[in-house]
Motif scaffolding. Sequence first.
Motif: not given
Length: 143
Positions: A72-95
Amino acid sequence: MLKEIAQKIDQIAELNTRKTIAAATYVLAGLVLDKNIIKQILRRDIMRESVTYQEILQEGRQEGRQEGRQEGRQEGRQEGRQEGMKNALKIIILKQLTRKFGTLPPKLHSRIIRSHIPRLESLAEAILDFESLTDLENWLKKK
């Protein structure tokens, strides 16, 4: 031989002793015999009530819970990384788009926000070739 032992176990008067010996017999028989043969000969209900069986069962459950937590911890970390990457991409693209074209129409903004990582990655590269919001609209339509 196991049938004879099973009969002798059934003759033991003291219940806890009978359970303990049944469990020990079950475990030892498992070292040399097929589990289906053991199940046919030994009474599993007595063995399940034994202290030995209960301890083994509890250890197995505890190991299972620990493995589950770890997974569960490993899956949570992976999901967190994916979500963080997605948010960062959105922010950069929108800027980048806002800097290049000014405030984006809400429809385009929401289409970008709903995009998945591979599409956002492609869009981040494609922005370099856009000369107008029409280019962005066309890109979003065809992809």
